[in-house]
Design a protein around this motif. Structure first.
Motif, PDB file in Angstrom:
ATOM      1  N   ASP A 192      68.359  19.501  13.421  1.00  0.00           N
ATOM      2  CA  ASP A 192      68.553  20.783  12.759  1.00  0.00           C
ATOM      3  C   ASP A 192      70.033  21.122  12.879  1.00  0.00           C
ATOM      4  OD1 ASP A 192      68.801  23.456  12.041  1.00  0.00           O
ATOM      5  OD2 ASP A 192      66.799  23.950  12.735  1.00  0.00           O
ATOM      6  N   ASN A 193      70.739  21.082  11.755  1.00  0.00           N
ATOM      7  CA  ASN A 193      72.191  21.272  11.754  1.00  0.00           C
ATOM      8  C   ASN A 193      72.588  22.711  12.096  1.00  0.00           C
ATOM      9  OD1 ASN A 193      74.812  20.130  11.336  1.00  0.00           O
ATOM     10  ND2 ASN A 193      74.888  20.959   9.259  1.00  0.00           N
ATOM     11  N   TRP A 194      71.608  23.630  12.134  1.00  0.00           N
ATOM     12  CA  TRP A 194      71.864  25.004  12.570  1.00  0.00           C
ATOM     13  C   TRP A 194      71.816  25.118  14.094  1.00  0.00           C
ATOM     14  CZ3 TRP A 194      73.517  29.335  10.242  1.00  0.00           C
ATOM     15  CH2 TRP A 194      73.529  29.369   8.849  1.00  0.00           C
ATOM     16  N   ALA A 195      71.318  24.089  14.753  1.00  0.00           N
ATOM     17  CA  ALA A 195      71.110  24.204  16.201  1.00  0.00           C
ATOM     18  C   ALA A 195      71.929  23.208  17.019  1.00  0.00           C
ATOM     19  CB  ALA A 195      69.624  24.003  16.523  1.00  0.00           C
ATOM     20  N   VAL A 196      72.311  22.085  16.393  1.00  0.00           N
ATOM     21  CA  VAL A 196      72.803  20.939  17.177  1.00  0.00           C
ATOM     22  C   VAL A 196      74.073  20.338  16.575  1.00  0.00           C
ATOM     23  CG1 VAL A 196      72.182  18.546  17.820  1.00  0.00           C
ATOM     24  CG2 VAL A 196      70.497  20.382  18.067  1.00  0.00           C
ATOM     25  N   LEU A 197      75.055  20.045  17.449  1.00  0.00           N
ATOM     26  CA  LEU A 197      76.226  19.251  17.047  1.00  0.00           C
ATOM     27  C   LEU A 197      75.949  17.796  17.422  1.00  0.00           C
ATOM     28  CD1 LEU A 197      77.573  21.948  18.867  1.00  0.00           C
ATOM     29  CD2 LEU A 197      79.493  21.176  17.503  1.00  0.00           C
ATOM     30  N   HIS A 198      76.558  16.855  16.690  1.00  0.00           N
ATOM     31  CA  HIS A 198      76.378  15.435  17.022  1.00  0.00           C
ATOM     32  C   HIS A 198      77.729  14.720  17.006  1.00  0.00           C
ATOM     33  CE1 HIS A 198      76.349  15.408  12.606  1.00  0.00           C
ATOM     34  NE2 HIS A 198      76.739  14.157  12.673  1.00  0.00           N
ATOM     35  N   SER A 199      77.744  13.544  17.604  1.00  0.00           N
ATOM     36  CA  SER A 199      78.970  12.740  17.639  1.00  0.00           C
ATOM     37  C   SER A 199      78.573  11.259  17.589  1.00  0.00           C
ATOM     38  CB  SER A 199      79.776  13.058  18.907  1.00  0.00           C
ATOM     39  OG  SER A 199      79.055  12.671  20.064  1.00  0.00           O
ATOM     40  N   ARG A 200      79.545  10.372  17.779  1.00  0.00           N
ATOM     41  CA  ARG A 200      79.220   8.944  17.865  1.00  0.00           C
ATOM     42  C   ARG A 200      80.110   8.297  18.907  1.00  0.00           C
ATOM     43  NH1 ARG A 200      81.308   4.604  13.556  1.00  0.00           N
ATOM     44  NH2 ARG A 200      83.031   4.557  15.055  1.00  0.00           N
ATOM     45  N   ARG A 201      79.490   7.524  19.781  1.00  0.00           N
ATOM     46  CA  ARG A 201      80.276   6.771  20.762  1.00  0.00           C
ATOM     47  C   ARG A 201      80.725   5.442  20.166  1.00  0.00           C
ATOM     48  NH1 ARG A 201      76.962   8.289  26.271  1.00  0.00           N
ATOM     49  NH2 ARG A 201      77.749  10.432  26.374  1.00  0.00           N
ATOM     50  N   SER A 202      81.785   4.897  20.740  1.00  0.00           N
ATOM     51  CA  SER A 202      82.244   3.588  20.272  1.00  0.00           C
ATOM     52  C   SER A 202      81.195   2.540  20.643  1.00  0.00           C
ATOM     53  CB  SER A 202      83.600   3.256  20.901  1.00  0.00           C
ATOM     54  OG  SER A 202      83.489   3.327  22.305  1.00  0.00           O
ATOM     55  N   PHE A 203      81.250   1.390  19.992  1.00  0.00           N
ATOM     56  CA  PHE A 203      80.180   0.405  20.196  1.00  0.00           C
ATOM     57  C   PHE A 203      80.670  -1.009  19.967  1.00  0.00           C
ATOM     58  CE2 PHE A 203      80.135   1.646  15.746  1.00  0.00           C
ATOM     59  CZ  PHE A 203      79.956   0.452  15.061  1.00  0.00           C
ATOM     60  N   GLU A 204      79.827  -1.944  20.404  1.00  0.00           N
ATOM     61  CA  GLU A 204      80.058  -3.357  20.148  1.00  0.00           C
ATOM     62  C   GLU A 204      79.097  -3.746  19.022  1.00  0.00           C
ATOM     63  OE1 GLU A 204      79.937  -7.393  22.802  1.00  0.00           O
ATOM     64  OE2 GLU A 204      79.716  -5.483  23.844  1.00  0.00           O
ATOM     65  N   PRO A 205      79.631  -4.240  17.893  1.00  0.00           N
ATOM     66  CA  PRO A 205      78.741  -4.580  16.778  1.00  0.00           C
ATOM     67  C   PRO A 205      77.792  -5.708  17.177  1.00  0.00           C
ATOM     68  CG  PRO A 205      81.066  -4.627  16.132  1.00  0.00           C
ATOM     69  CD  PRO A 205      81.035  -4.501  17.620  1.00  0.00           C
ATOM     70  N   PRO A 206      76.710  -5.916  16.411  1.00  0.00           N
ATOM     71  CA  PRO A 206      76.385  -5.187  15.185  1.00  0.00           C
ATOM     72  C   PRO A 206      75.782  -3.821  15.482  1.00  0.00           C
ATOM     73  CG  PRO A 206      74.631  -6.728  15.718  1.00  0.00           C
ATOM     74  CD  PRO A 206      75.682  -6.921  16.765  1.00  0.00           C
ATOM     75  N   ARG A 207      75.841  -2.918  14.515  1.00  0.00           N
ATOM     76  CA  ARG A 207      75.156  -1.618  14.592  1.00  0.00           C
ATOM     77  C   ARG A 207      75.085  -1.083  13.183  1.00  0.00           C
ATOM     78  NH1 ARG A 207      76.801   3.937  14.334  1.00  0.00           N
ATOM     79  NH2 ARG A 207      75.853   5.337  15.873  1.00  0.00           N
ATOM     80  N   ARG A 208      73.926  -0.658  12.772  1.00  0.00           N
ATOM     81  CA  ARG A 208      73.827  -0.029  11.449  1.00  0.00           C
ATOM     82  C   ARG A 208      72.903   1.176  11.550  1.00  0.00           C
ATOM     83  NH1 ARG A 208      74.742  -1.158   5.607  1.00  0.00           N
ATOM     84  NH2 ARG A 208      72.776  -0.881   4.499  1.00  0.00           N
ATOM     85  N   ILE A 209      73.526   2.354  11.452  1.00  0.00           N
ATOM     86  CA  ILE A 209      72.785   3.613  11.472  1.00  0.00           C
ATOM     87  C   ILE A 209      72.895   4.222  10.072  1.00  0.00           C
ATOM     88  CG2 ILE A 209      72.605   5.904  12.524  1.00  0.00           C
ATOM     89  CD1 ILE A 209      72.040   3.586  14.487  1.00  0.00           C
ATOM     90  N   LEU A 210      71.760   4.610   9.521  1.00  0.00           N
ATOM     91  CA  LEU A 210      71.746   5.213   8.185  1.00  0.00           C
ATOM     92  C   LEU A 210      71.509   6.710   8.310  1.00  0.00           C
ATOM     93  CD1 LEU A 210      69.613   2.468   6.407  1.00  0.00           C
ATOM     94  CD2 LEU A 210      72.101   2.619   6.622  1.00  0.00           C
ATOM     95  N   ALA A 211      71.883   7.442   7.280  1.00  0.00           N
ATOM     96  CA  ALA A 211      71.779   8.901   7.337  1.00  0.00           C
ATOM     97  C   ALA A 211      71.252   9.451   6.027  1.00  0.00           C
ATOM     98  CB  ALA A 211      73.164   9.500   7.632  1.00  0.00           C
ATOM     99  N   SER A 212      70.676  10.635   6.107  1.00  0.00           N
ATOM    100  CA  SER A 212      70.263  11.352   4.909  1.00  0.00           C
ATOM    101  C   SER A 212      70.423  12.846   5.170  1.00  0.00           C
ATOM    102  CB  SER A 212      68.797  11.018   4.578  1.00  0.00           C
ATOM    103  OG  SER A 212      68.446  11.585   3.345  1.00  0.00           O
ATOM    104  N   LEU A 213      71.023  13.540   4.209  1.00  0.00           N
ATOM    105  CA  LEU A 213      71.314  14.964   4.375  1.00  0.00           C
ATOM    106  C   LEU A 213      70.379  15.804   3.515  1.00  0.00           C
ATOM    107  CD1 LEU A 213      75.237  14.838   4.033  1.00  0.00           C
ATOM    108  CD2 LEU A 213      73.848  14.385   6.047  1.00  0.00           C
ATOM    109  N   CYS A 214      69.900  16.909   4.063  1.00  0.00           N
ATOM    110  CA  CYS A 214      68.934  17.746   3.352  1.00  0.00           C
ATOM    111  C   CYS A 214      69.419  19.181   3.284  1.00  0.00           C
ATOM    112  CB  CYS A 214      67.585  17.719   4.061  1.00  0.00           C
ATOM    113  SG  CYS A 214      66.987  16.054   4.365  1.00  0.00           S
ATOM    114  N   LYS A 215      69.058  19.854   2.187  1.00  0.00           N
ATOM    115  CA  LYS A 215      69.455  21.263   1.999  1.00  0.00           C
ATOM    116  C   LYS A 215      68.864  22.142   3.067  1.00  0.00           C
ATOM    117  CE  LYS A 215      70.510  21.351  -2.876  1.00  0.00           C
ATOM    118  NZ  LYS A 215      70.038  21.570  -4.229  1.00  0.00           N
TER     119      LYS A 215
END
Length: 330
Positions: free
Chosen positions: A307-330
């Protein structure tokens, strides 16, 4: 009827003001039998039928929900799962991250290089039209690192207000101005490398001007790109549904992370009256964010609903491979 979803505890979760953060669900016993077969359809049907009674209350109370161990394994499965939740899609106009559309309403998460951390932010807090919900999906789990830490916004506000009351008072009065210089095309080496053509989804400067104006953004064209000026916009918002103030800004992210060949992060964000932000306060805010956050290591098939009204997010550095997908909603 038995629920398809069962609450689970992970060692990384924490209790904030009596609420377990984030909420985590795994398949219940009847669902486990399905998970071993080709049970995507059953999973999607369960999301549809239990969304309002079971899943959304968890998101409302905790601010974030991790669904783990369910049979969504591919980008197409994830696209269908987002759809099953029934939120309307939000087009990614005005955001800073370089992203690629994968399938349907699914995009890659920020494609900046693996050695770069992405600081804490509310998704698109620097523009007036931001998503209310966002989904992340782990298609390929990282070899190491690469978590997406999350932190409760109202709690960050509370700690900042206790520690820096005058700063927070000025912030609430004046808001923030965000400034970013964009090239024409995307620069995948930069975490804010989205060029103006993909930011405004056009190659026509007049159309870009029009779309920027709708966002309340001023444009100053340069020889090889454009300077975007956003604000003053509020840095603290009121979360109507929960009745509390939230730390709704990208202040730390902009001040520490909006750095590339075109951008100097110290100039990227100022108080709404144009005065610079105090470096020591930004530094302390960064520490509070880290202290209060939860970072759950990704597993293949994980779906994280924020819930983008409640929570901030970030990303830590990583060792590949890594594939995270996203979807944004109204």
């Amino acid at each position: 009827m038995a629920s398809f979803f069962q609450d689970a505890r992970l060692p990384q979760q924490r209790v904030v003001e009596g609420v377990v953060f984030p909420a985590v669900v795994v398949p219940s016993a009847p669902a486990s039998a399905v998970a071993t077969g080709a049970g995507v359809d059953e999973f999607l049907a369960a999301v549809r039928s239990e969304r309002a009674t079971r899943l959304e209350p968890l998101v409302r109370d905790a601010g974030a929900l991790l669904l783990r161990g369910f049979p969504a394994r591919t980008a197409a499965d994830f696209d269908r799962a987002v759809d099953a939740f029934g939120y309307e899609e939000l087009p990614y106009v005005g955001g800073a991250a370089p992203r690629t559309n994968v399938v349907g309403r699914v995009f890659t998460a920020n494609e900046s290089p693996p050695d770069q951390k992405i600081p804490f932010h509310h998704e698109m807090a620097q523009v007036p039209t931001f998503p209310s919900k966002l989904f992340f999906f782990c298609e390929v789990e990282p070899k190491s690192g690469g978590e997406t830490p999350i932190v409760l916004s109202h709690y960050v506000y509370k700690r900042m207000k206790e520690k820096f009351p005058e700063f927070v008072e000025k912030l609430e009065k004046d808001g923030l101005i965000y400034t970013r210089v964009l090239g024409e095309g995307d620069d995948p080496s930069s975490p804010i490398g989205r060029g103006w053509q993909s930011t405004f989804l056009t190659k026509d400067k007049a159309v870009a001007e029009e779309r920027a104006a709708k966002l309340g953004m001023k444009l100053e064209w340069t020889d090889d790109g454009v300077k975007t000026i956003m604000g003053p916009i509020p840095a603290v918002k009121w979360d109507e549904s929960r009745g509390r103030k939230i730390w709704f800004n990208s202040m730390v992210a902009a001040y520490t992370g909006w750095k590339d060949a075109r951008n100097d992060p110290v100039k990227a964000v100022t108080f709404g009256d144009g005065t610079p932000l105090p470096a020591d306060v930004i530094d302390e805010c960064g520490k509070i964010l880290e202290e209060e956050c939860v970072a759950v290591p990704w597993q293949h098939g994980d779906i994280l609903l924020i819930d983008n009204w409640a929570v901030l997010h970030s990303r830590r550095s990583f060792e590949p491979p890594r594939r995270i997908l996203a979807s944004l909603c109204k």
